[in-house]
Scaffold this motif. Structure first.
Motif, PDB file in Angstrom:
ATOM      1  N   ARG A  38       1.015  -1.240  -0.076  1.00  0.00           N
ATOM      2  CA  ARG A  38      -0.435   0.046   0.112  1.00  0.00           C
ATOM      3  C   ARG A  38       0.866   0.780   0.317  1.00  0.00           C
ATOM      4  N   GLN A  39       0.001   2.341  -0.943  1.00  0.00           N
ATOM      5  CA  GLN A  39       0.949   3.847  -0.748  1.00  0.00           C
ATOM      6  C   GLN A  39       0.095   5.174   0.025  1.00  0.00           C
ATOM      7  N   ALA A  40       0.592   5.482   0.735  1.00  0.00           N
ATOM      8  CA  ALA A  40      -0.488   6.926   1.028  1.00  0.00           C
ATOM      9  C   ALA A  40      -0.091   7.900   0.597  1.00  0.00           C
ATOM     10  N   PRO A  41      -0.401   8.735   0.734  1.00  0.00           N
ATOM     11  CA  PRO A  41      -0.610   9.837  -0.162  1.00  0.00           C
ATOM     12  C   PRO A  41       1.128  10.699   0.486  1.00  0.00           C
ATOM     13  N   GLY A  42       2.197  11.724  -0.506  1.00  0.00           N
ATOM     14  CA  GLY A  42       3.179  11.397   0.747  1.00  0.00           C
ATOM     15  C   GLY A  42       4.207  10.372   1.297  1.00  0.00           C
ATOM     16  N   LYS A  43       3.683   9.548   1.135  1.00  0.00           N
ATOM     17  CA  LYS A  43       4.300   8.118   2.216  1.00  0.00           C
ATOM     18  C   LYS A  43       4.596   7.405   0.707  1.00  0.00           C
ATOM     19  N   GLU A  44       5.643   6.876   1.025  1.00  0.00           N
ATOM     20  CA  GLU A  44       6.747   5.590   0.683  1.00  0.00           C
ATOM     21  C   GLU A  44       5.888   3.932   0.438  1.00  0.00           C
ATOM     22  N   GLU A  46       4.395   0.633   0.998  1.00  0.00           N
ATOM     23  CA  GLU A  46       5.474  -0.379   2.164  1.00  0.00           C
ATOM     24  C   GLU A  46       4.204  -1.604   1.951  1.00  0.00           C
ATOM     25  N   PHE A  47       5.463  -2.625   2.713  1.00  0.00           N
ATOM     26  CA  PHE A  47       4.571  -4.088   2.757  1.00  0.00           C
ATOM     27  C   PHE A  47       3.608  -4.312   3.390  1.00  0.00           C
ATOM     28  N   VAL A  48       2.024  -4.986   3.446  1.00  0.00           N
ATOM     29  CA  VAL A  48       1.555  -5.338   4.110  1.00  0.00           C
ATOM     30  C   VAL A  48       0.959  -6.987   4.052  1.00  0.00           C
ATOM     31  N   ALA A  49       1.471  -7.663   2.991  1.00  0.00           N
ATOM     32  CA  ALA A  49       0.817  -8.956   3.799  1.00  0.00           C
ATOM     33  C   ALA A  49       1.220  -9.960   2.017  1.00  0.00           C
ATOM     34  N   ALA A  50       2.101 -10.883   2.452  1.00  0.00           N
ATOM     35  CA  ALA A  50       2.036 -12.084   1.470  1.00  0.00           C
ATOM     36  C   ALA A  50       2.201 -13.406   1.575  1.00  0.00           C
ATOM     37  N   ILE A  51       1.566 -13.708   0.909  1.00  0.00           N
ATOM     38  CA  ILE A  51       1.285 -15.665   1.196  1.00  0.00           C
ATOM     39  C   ILE A  51       2.200 -16.444  -0.138  1.00  0.00           C
ATOM     40  N   ASP A  52       2.830 -17.579   0.147  1.00  0.00           N
ATOM     41  CA  ASP A  52       3.719 -18.268  -0.525  1.00  0.00           C
ATOM     42  C   ASP A  52       2.545 -19.014  -1.488  1.00  0.00           C
ATOM     43  N   ASP A  62       3.099  -5.560  11.324  1.00  0.00           N
ATOM     44  CA  ASP A  62       2.891  -5.891  11.573  1.00  0.00           C
ATOM     45  C   ASP A  62       2.116  -4.481  12.128  1.00  0.00           C
ATOM     46  N   SER A  63       1.614  -3.390  11.050  1.00  0.00           N
ATOM     47  CA  SER A  63       0.959  -2.390  11.313  1.00  0.00           C
ATOM     48  C   SER A  63      -0.714  -3.298  11.414  1.00  0.00           C
ATOM     49  N   VAL A  64      -0.958  -4.526  10.404  1.00  0.00           N
ATOM     50  CA  VAL A  64      -1.893  -4.887   9.902  1.00  0.00           C
ATOM     51  C   VAL A  64      -2.428  -6.613  10.372  1.00  0.00           C
ATOM     52  N   LYS A  65      -0.820  -6.664  11.933  1.00  0.00           N
ATOM     53  CA  LYS A  65      -0.966  -8.160  11.507  1.00  0.00           C
ATOM     54  C   LYS A  65      -2.585  -8.679  12.821  1.00  0.00           C
ATOM     55  N   PRO A  88      -8.542   4.657   9.755  1.00  0.00           N
ATOM     56  CA  PRO A  88      -7.866   5.421   9.154  1.00  0.00           C
ATOM     57  C   PRO A  88      -6.819   5.817   8.193  1.00  0.00           C
ATOM     58  N   GLU A  89      -5.838   5.303   9.341  1.00  0.00           N
ATOM     59  CA  GLU A  89      -4.331   5.363   8.714  1.00  0.00           C
ATOM     60  C   GLU A  89      -4.084   4.440   8.227  1.00  0.00           C
ATOM     61  N   ASP A  90      -4.817   3.118   7.764  1.00  0.00           N
ATOM     62  CA  ASP A  90      -4.974   2.286   6.877  1.00  0.00           C
ATOM     63  C   ASP A  90      -5.697   2.779   5.118  1.00  0.00           C
ATOM     64  N   THR A  91      -5.842   4.138   5.232  1.00  0.00           N
ATOM     65  CA  THR A  91      -6.089   4.206   3.741  1.00  0.00           C
ATOM     66  C   THR A  91      -4.592   4.609   2.631  1.00  0.00           C
ATOM     67  N   ALA A  92      -4.607   4.532   1.788  1.00  0.00           N
ATOM     68  CA  ALA A  92      -3.651   4.535   0.686  1.00  0.00           C
ATOM     69  C   ALA A  92      -4.818   3.167  -0.609  1.00  0.00           C
ATOM     70  N   VAL A  93      -3.942   3.582  -1.714  1.00  0.00           N
ATOM     71  CA  VAL A  93      -3.981   2.807  -2.394  1.00  0.00           C
ATOM     72  C   VAL A  93      -2.850   1.372  -2.385  1.00  0.00           C
ATOM     73  N   TYR A  94      -3.994   0.371  -2.518  1.00  0.00           N
ATOM     74  CA  TYR A  94      -3.498  -1.418  -2.643  1.00  0.00           C
ATOM     75  C   TYR A  94      -3.497  -1.825  -3.766  1.00  0.00           C
ATOM     76  N   SER A  95      -2.148  -1.997  -3.764  1.00  0.00           N
ATOM     77  CA  SER A  95      -1.742  -2.663  -5.146  1.00  0.00           C
ATOM     78  C   SER A  95      -1.346  -4.399  -4.892  1.00  0.00           C
ATOM     79  N   CYS A  96      -1.623  -5.364  -5.978  1.00  0.00           N
ATOM     80  CA  CYS A  96      -0.901  -6.421  -5.271  1.00  0.00           C
ATOM     81  C   CYS A  96       0.579  -7.134  -7.004  1.00  0.00           C
ATOM     82  N   ALA A  97       0.563  -7.927  -6.192  1.00  0.00           N
ATOM     83  CA  ALA A  97       2.566  -8.483  -7.208  1.00  0.00           C
ATOM     84  C   ALA A  97       2.540  -9.689  -7.388  1.00  0.00           C
TER      85      ALA A  97
END
Length: 120
Positions: A38-44, A46-52, A62-65, A88-97
């Motif tokens: 995810r990427q919030a306005p003005g921020k880099e 950041e990783f949210v989660a991954a699955i093998d 840790d922020s979403v665990k 509110p701090e979860d507000t962001a553009v969420y992308s998958c990869a």
């Protein structure tokens, strides 16, 4: 041509839930580790989660665990992110990869993202 298309974003009140989906095409889905970022306005970004590849191992920031669950349906070429107790701090553009290589390697393909906005 590889495509990752996210959906499920939107506007939700704090404490609410959303389920994001990412539909993949043009790749052998079960060969790839999938991640959400995810990427919030003005921020880099950041990783949210991954699955093998098999769905047997998951990793969370840790922020979403405890509030988010990543899952995948290889038969549907789709990865999901269930988000609960949104803040509110979860507000962001969420992308998958998608990542073919092992842990520590770069992600190879990225989606365009879906906007998540959490109001207080």
């Amino acid at each position: 041509q590889v495509q990752l298309v996210e959906s499920g974003g939107g506007l939700v009140q704090a404490g609410g839930s959303l389920r994001l989906s990412c539909a993949a095409s043009g790749l052998t889905f079960c060969w790839y580790t999938m991640g959400w970022f995810r990427q919030a306005p003005g921020k880099e970004r950041e990783f949210v989660a991954a699955i093998d590849r098999s769905g047997g191992t998951t990793v969370y920031a840790d922020s979403v665990k405890g509030r988010c669950t990543i899952s995948r349906a290889n038969a549907k070429n789709t990865v999901y992110l269930q988000m609960n107790s949104l803040k509110p701090e979860d507000t962001a553009v969420y992308s998958c990869a998608a990542r073919y290589g092992g842990r520590g390697s770069d992600y190879d393909y990225w989606g365009q993202g879906t906007q998540v906005t959490v109001s207080s």
